[in-house]
Design a protein around this motif. Sequence first.
Motif, PDB file in Angstrom:
ATOM      1  N   UNK A 122       3.115   8.981   1.763  1.00 25.28           N
ATOM      2  CA  UNK A 122       3.736  10.033   0.954  1.00 25.28           C
ATOM      3  C   UNK A 122       2.942  11.326   1.144  1.00 25.28           C
ATOM      4  N   UNK A 123       3.548  12.465   0.842  1.00 28.13           N
ATOM      5  CA  UNK A 123       2.827  13.735   0.975  1.00 28.13           C
ATOM      6  C   UNK A 123       1.661  13.816  -0.015  1.00 28.13           C
ATOM      7  N   UNK A 124       0.575  14.501   0.353  1.00 21.99           N
ATOM      8  CA  UNK A 124      -0.540  14.667  -0.587  1.00 21.99           C
ATOM      9  C   UNK A 124      -0.195  15.668  -1.689  1.00 21.99           C
ATOM     10  N   UNK A 125      -0.891  15.537  -2.804  1.00 20.75           N
ATOM     11  CA  UNK A 125      -0.750  16.453  -3.939  1.00 20.75           C
ATOM     12  C   UNK A 125       0.692  16.499  -4.457  1.00 20.75           C
ATOM     13  N   UNK A 126       1.391  15.381  -4.353  1.00 22.48           N
ATOM     14  CA  UNK A 126       2.808  15.322  -4.741  1.00 22.48           C
ATOM     15  C   UNK A 126       3.018  14.092  -5.622  1.00 22.48           C
ATOM     16  N   UNK A 134       0.826  -1.208   0.000  1.00 19.75           N
ATOM     17  CA  UNK A 134       0.000   0.000   0.000  1.00 19.75           C
ATOM     18  C   UNK A 134       0.858   1.256   0.000  1.00 19.75           C
ATOM     19  N   UNK A 135       0.493   2.190  -0.878  1.00 16.65           N
ATOM     20  CA  UNK A 135       1.066   3.531  -0.885  1.00 16.65           C
ATOM     21  C   UNK A 135      -0.105   4.500  -0.720  1.00 16.65           C
ATOM     22  N   UNK A 136      -0.015   5.371   0.280  1.00 21.32           N
ATOM     23  CA  UNK A 136      -1.129   6.290   0.543  1.00 21.32           C
ATOM     24  C   UNK A 136      -0.596   7.611   1.074  1.00 21.32           C
ATOM     25  N   UNK A 137      -1.425   8.617   1.011  1.00 23.86           N
ATOM     26  CA  UNK A 137      -1.009   9.945   1.436  1.00 23.86           C
ATOM     27  C   UNK A 137      -1.114  10.109   2.953  1.00 23.86           C
ATOM     28  N   UNK A 138      -0.228  10.924   3.467  1.00 26.09           N
ATOM     29  CA  UNK A 138      -0.155  11.165   4.907  1.00 26.09           C
ATOM     30  C   UNK A 138      -1.099  12.314   5.274  1.00 26.09           C
ATOM     31  N   UNK A 139      -2.400  12.009   5.255  1.00 28.68           N
ATOM     32  CA  UNK A 139      -3.414  13.022   5.581  1.00 28.68           C
ATOM     33  C   UNK A 139      -4.506  12.403   6.447  1.00 28.68           C
TER      34      UNK A 139
END
Length: 363
Positions: free
Chosen positions: A298-302, A277-282
Amino acid sequence: MRVLHILNHIREIGNGIVNVAVDLACLQAKNGHDVAVASAGGEYEKLLASYGVQHFLLDQARTPTNLIPAVRRYRAIIKDFQPDIVHAHMMTGVVLGKLLKANSDYALVSTVHNEFQRSAILMGLADRVIAVSKAVCQSMARRGIPGHKLRVIPNGTLGSVRTRHIKEYEPVKLQHPAIATVAGMYQRKGISELIDAFTQIAPEFPQAHLYIVGNGPDREAFTQKAQHTAFSDRIHFEGFQPEPQRYLLAADIFVLASHRDPSPLVIPEAREAGCAIVATKVDGIPEALDNGKAGILVPPKDSQSLATALAELLSNPNELSYWKEQAQQNLEWLSVGRVNKETLAVYSELIPGKSGKYTKIIC
């Protein structure tokens, strides 16, 4: 205990709020409580009936012509069912429950999912406000909801009455390596960044394919974006799937690139299926991934950071296997049974003579 859940509808369209409420209603009825649901109806009526959950038709459309009929209908439902607890899962239900509570003895509970919406502050009108993640709880506290009202009950969907056991699903046939997402087609779900990330790695990994599962108002825009890339033949829009588990079981990598996401149900499902799984840190995503132990954050919107994470997994079989294994660790707390138990404990706080054993999670 007599529990009335209020929803806008109970349609089977992949709506997480509806899915959580249906799970709770069925399990509470199975536990011996008298349970009903008030909504505009939908495909889940049959499932609810099979668990002995009564359904009341309630149209909560916020139009001038429907306001008075909705109020009258709500009063009639309360008079008929006489609930101890009214559990509202959406804003209109909370407002109805609060405004018309004066002559009734029920306690009002709300569950906050999409706290980023401006109207979410109205969920604070309830006697208890259940936040689906610590991130949601902290946001509601910052918006002025008193701490004595707030309770954190993280979402969990494993063991849902709506689904079969994961081993009973037949995986779909995908081209590998397969990258998949299951999400509503909204800008906030980060589909655009996912497409950008895929186009960055596609030349280096010519066998990789991207599968986008879901529907929504922005699907056409995403489809056009994909068509304007050099890799449109490897980006597949699969639409809404009532059994997304079949895609999760077949995928090598699951991605959730959301800009905002309070506590997505698809994360537990992807973990159970054994995806890397790869997901945003939000918002509630890190919590659902055990703060990065069960998936890469990973950071969002990146799109560049997302592409880097995908390339790392695709180029390193050992790394891919490691994260698949990590996803399947510590799944017990993601069960719908745990959610139901903690919710019933919150109800018990509000009923005289009951002593709920809820352990409050500090925001």
